[in-house]
Write a protein that holds these residues in place. Structure first.
Motif: not given
Length: 311
Positions: A214-219
């Protein structure tokens, strides 16, 4: 010596370098079909439409100059203009984000490297080719009719008698929103191309640092995909403003029930070909051009705050 000089002068005159026009003549020749189409089918009709928007014209008599009366009537004394704009804006606000979200989710799934990717890509793209056709609109009307497939499934699965979705003003517009979302193939292909351009080493470095998906997707994914999101948002919004065929077929050209599917383009069509008020319809068309231009300009001005390029 004089004879030789004269001979050289005659030779230079005979073999003089061709002019700029003659050098570019083949290019102009290849451009000629496009130029004819642009001036004859785009610019010419647009100028004629602008002139007719300042006249009272009914196709049977010569245009009668009225100046800005058509625009004044639209702004002050046309209730259907307000209702059609409300319907169109609601359709745009609902359909475009849902379509782009669904297209991005499907593109993320396809980007995982599944087998038979070209087949899935073609299947998902097919609705974009067929969705604006009359045949699909007729099929959509049969699906959401009182005795359609949706109500049949609701009865057999849950014992529920569903309403006539297209005849109920509370639901009719939502059926058109669903139809628009179903045509997600075109932005999905563009999203998939954008995802393929993101360097894989960024994902590998983030994974090594322990970042969640999830963090990879948003960042990483979402910021690097913002140019593609911006392009899709502008194109799909313009297409949503111009939507016509589904509303015309499903409502039989009336925009009903109770003007719940009266798109702006459908109202324009009614004024032009239903009541033969061509001058008034031209004014409506130019207002739509202005609305789309304002939206596009606002989109480009706001893009600097959320669209991230390589720099």
């Amino acid at each position: 010596m004089a004879i030789g000089a004269n001979a050289r002068a005659r030779t230079e005159t005979i073999y003089k370098a061709p002019s700029a026009f003659s050098r570019n003549a083949p290019g102009y020749l290849f451009l000629l079909p496009w130029l004819i189409g642009f001036f004859g089918l785009t610019l010419g009709p647009a100028i004629a439409s602008l002139y007719l928007s300042l006249t009272d014209y009914n196709l049977l008599q010569a245009p009668d100059w009225v100046g800005l009366d058509n625009y004044m009537r639209i702004a002050t004394a046309d209730d259907k203009f307000i209702s059609s704009m409300k319907v169109t804006l609601f359709y745009v606000v609902c359909s475009v984000p849902l379509k782009l979200t669904f297209a991005l989710l499907v593109a993320l799934l396809l980007n995982r490297g599944i087998r038979g990717l070209p087949v899935y890509r073609a299947i998902f793209y097919l609705p974009s080719l067929l969705g604006s056709s009359v045949a699909i609109a007729v099929l959509w009307r049969q699906i959401f009719d009182a005795d359609g497939i949706i109500n049949t499934l609701l009865w057999y699965l849950f014992g529920i008698n569903g309403p006539s979705w297209i005849s109920n003003p509370d639901y009719s517009l939502y059926t058109l929103v669903i139809l628009a979302v179903w045509q997600f193939g075109s932005p999905m292909i563009i999203f998939l191309a954008g995802l393929r351009q993101i360097p894989t080493d960024l994902y590998e470095a983030a994974s090594l640092d322990g970042a969640s998906k999830v963090r990879i997707f948003f960042k990483i994914t979402l910021p690097l995909l913002t140019p593609v999101i911006f392009f899709n948002a502008v194109v799909q919004t313009i297409d949503a403003f111009k939507a016509f065929t589904p509303a015309y077929v499903i409502s039989s050209g009336t925009g009903g029930p109770i003007d719940s599917t009266l798109f702006y383009t459908l109202y324009l069509y009614q004024e032009a070909f239903g009541y033969f008020r061509m001058g008034y319809a031209s004014a409506l068309a130019w207002i739509l051009v202005i609305i789309i231009a304002i939206f596009t300009a606002f989109s480009f001005l706001s893009a600097r705050y959320w669209v991230h390029y390589d720099d």
